[in-house]
Design an enzyme around this catalytic site. Structure first.
Site, PDB file in Angstrom:
ATOM      1  CB  CYS A 331     -18.084 -10.844  36.720  1.00 60.12           C
ATOM      2  SG  CYS A 331     -19.875 -11.032  36.587  1.00 60.12           S
ATOM      3  CG  HIS A 446     -17.206 -14.005  32.848  1.00 59.40           C
ATOM      4  ND1 HIS A 446     -16.567 -14.278  34.038  1.00 59.40           N
ATOM      5  CD2 HIS A 446     -18.450 -13.572  33.175  1.00 59.40           C
ATOM      6  CE1 HIS A 446     -17.389 -14.031  35.043  1.00 59.40           C
ATOM      7  NE2 HIS A 446     -18.531 -13.585  34.556  1.00 59.40           N
TER       8      HIS A 446
END
Length: 512
Positions: A331, A446
């Site tokens: 991310c 994630h």
């Protein structure tokens, strides 16, 4: 309508989340329909539901313990700190903006209808609601606008159990002081006290317990030991973040501990592989010589990149990457690894029109946009080059939480992904750079390491590089492990908490 019980604490990190998870598991084991609830959570560790809504991970853990699917109804308000005095405000899973603390303090009571709609919807599906408070109910400067402690208990008409941490010291003063700072009608809602994290012989504690009950009129219904259970942590108070390298570790993985690090639970799976040391570092001295460096997610990508730049960690990571150390970005960490980060409207940096040079380890460019992307994804690794070639073709599930759009070289895309609950064509995601010994990878996903066999394959590749094999380590199934830990937690709490009294408190409620 469901019965309710609320868990409040004398302070942050007293064990509210853990006790809430334990009661969710116990009620579930006893055949009850149970749901956790926390009206307002503040944490950078979040989760994306199947509907694409963002919620705190603590309630996800509690939902797993309760045997139900996570729902944003369990956490209608999530605050994600963006600075020391402000937070992004997420209501019903959707970000509505960033507010300074003073502005949110004045605004938050307007969210009571959202809170009660979520609570009542869940209550209709439940036999018991287990509600968690936040911080302390004795924060007298905040009580007038309270929507998460006694304010929530009043709205839900819920009796309260007060949890205190004895390991920090001063437990009797913290309990007594908390109770005395409550209004008389609030104090009457507290039906029991739980002392948490006790080490030693309870008989030595008994005179203090008797005196506490005599002074407050509230029974101590349990003394919970310091429990050896591994339950996902909610926030940066986690003890995981202070662990040092194990002397017997075969593989050393260093995670950069950004000031605004988010979703560090992405890496818990590595801790279940015997022989792997997972540690969090915030200086060049702590970095050492790991086998792999992970750049995790962050709430402020640009500011945390500048932080790395100022303290020398960026230079250290670049040096190690150029000398063959594996680097993996997730991310915000993935965004940093690219060539540039542009913020035309100031959504990430707060400075409209800023362009920040990235670490240039991946051939990507990121632009921050207003709309936050929150979605569950499924996908598979493409042809992975370099040390992690064994990941090629492996499938995974995960989720995205970010506001940046990243342009990448599709021939170097790490993955092919598609939304789980939306109709959309699969598309290229993530990036990789493998050349002249450099091995750098990045993705927005994630939870990608939680996919079956993925963490093990990564460790296997790192071991092979050192002339070792997986025969030298033991791998535990992550999902089975988590369920076993919930059962261990429930067993320990049953042994040390008067569950008959708890059930009686739940059944009686506040009717007297």
């Amino acid at each position: 309508m469901a019965k309710a019980i609320m868990i409040q604490g004398t302070m942050s990190n007293a064990g509210k989340s853990l006790v809430t998870a334990a009661l969710c598991r116990i009620f579930h084991q006893d055949g009850k329909r149970v749901n956790p609830f926390k009206s307002q959570n503040m944490a950078l560790n979040s989760f994306i539901t199947a509907e694409g809504a963002e919620m705190g991970r603590a309630q996800v853990v509690q939902a797993e313990a309760a045997g139900v699917k996570p729902s944003v109804l369990m956490n209608p308000i999530l605050l994600k700190p963006t600075s020391d005095s402000g937070s992004q405000v997420i209501v019903n899973g959707v970000a509505i903006g960033t507010m300074p603390a003073v502005e949110y303090y004045k605004y938050k009571t307007k969210l009571i209808p959202d809170i009660m709609k979520a609570y009542n919807t869940l209550a209709e599906q439940s036999d018991i609601m287990v509600i968690e408070g936040a911080g302390s109910p004795a924060e007298i400067n905040l009580k007038a606008q309270d929507i998460v402690n006694m304010g929530m208990a009043k709205m839900a008409k819920s009796p309260v159990l007060l949890v205190a941490d004895i390991d920090r010291g001063g437990v009797f003063a913290s309990i007594y002081g908390t109770l005395m700072l409550l209004e008389p009608e609030e104090r009457a809602m507290v039906k029991g006290v739980i002392i948490n994290k006790f080490r030693g012989d309870v008989s030595i504690l008994k005179p203090g317990l008797d005196m506490l009950e005599e002074k407050t009129g509230i029974p101590v219904i349990g003394v919970l030991p310091m429990m050896n259970v591994d339950i996902e942590d909610e926030d940066s108070l986690s003890e995981r973040l202070t662990q040092v390298k194990s002397k017997n570790a075969l593989i050393d993985i260093a995670v950069i501990k950004f000031p605004r690090m988010s979703n560090f639970t992405d890496f818990n799976v590595f801790e279940l592989i015997d022989g792997v040391s997972l540690r969090y570092v915030k200086s060049t001295e702590e970095l050492g010589n790991p086998d792999m460096i992970i750049l995790p997610g962050t709430k402020n990508t640009i500011d945390d990149l500048k932080w790395m730049r100022q303290n020398g960690l960026e230079t250290a990571v670049l040096h190690k990457a150029n000398n063959g150390t594996v680097v993996f970005g997730i991310c915000g960490g993935y965004q940093m690894l690219g060539r540039s980060l542009s913020d035309p409207f100031g959504y990430d940096s707060g400075h409209a029109g800023s362009v920040t040079t990235g670490m240039a380890l991946l051939n990507t460019e990121t632009e921050f946009v207003e709309k936050k992307r929150t979605i569950q994804m499924k996908g598979h690794f493409n042809r992975v080059e370099g040390i992690f070639s064994g990941l090629s073709g492996r499938e995974f599930y995960g989720y995205e939480i970010h506001s940046g759009i990243t342009r990448l070289e599709e021939t170097k895309a790490l993955n092919t992904v598609e939304p789980i609950n939306e109709k959309a064509e699969p598309f290229a995601e993530g990036s990789q750079t493998v050349r002249s010994g450099m091995q750098v990878y990045g993705t927005y996903i994630h939870g990608i390491f939680d996919g079956e066999g993925i963490a093990a394959k990564i460790v296997e590749a790192l071991l092979a590089r050192k002339g070792l094999s997986m025969d030298d380590v033991k791998v535990i199934d992550y999902q089975e492990y988590k369920q076993h830990q919930y059962d261990l937690l429930a067993q320990s709490v049953r042994e040390h908490l008067d569950m008959e009294k708890v059930y009686a408190i739940v059944e009686k409620g506040l009717d007297e």
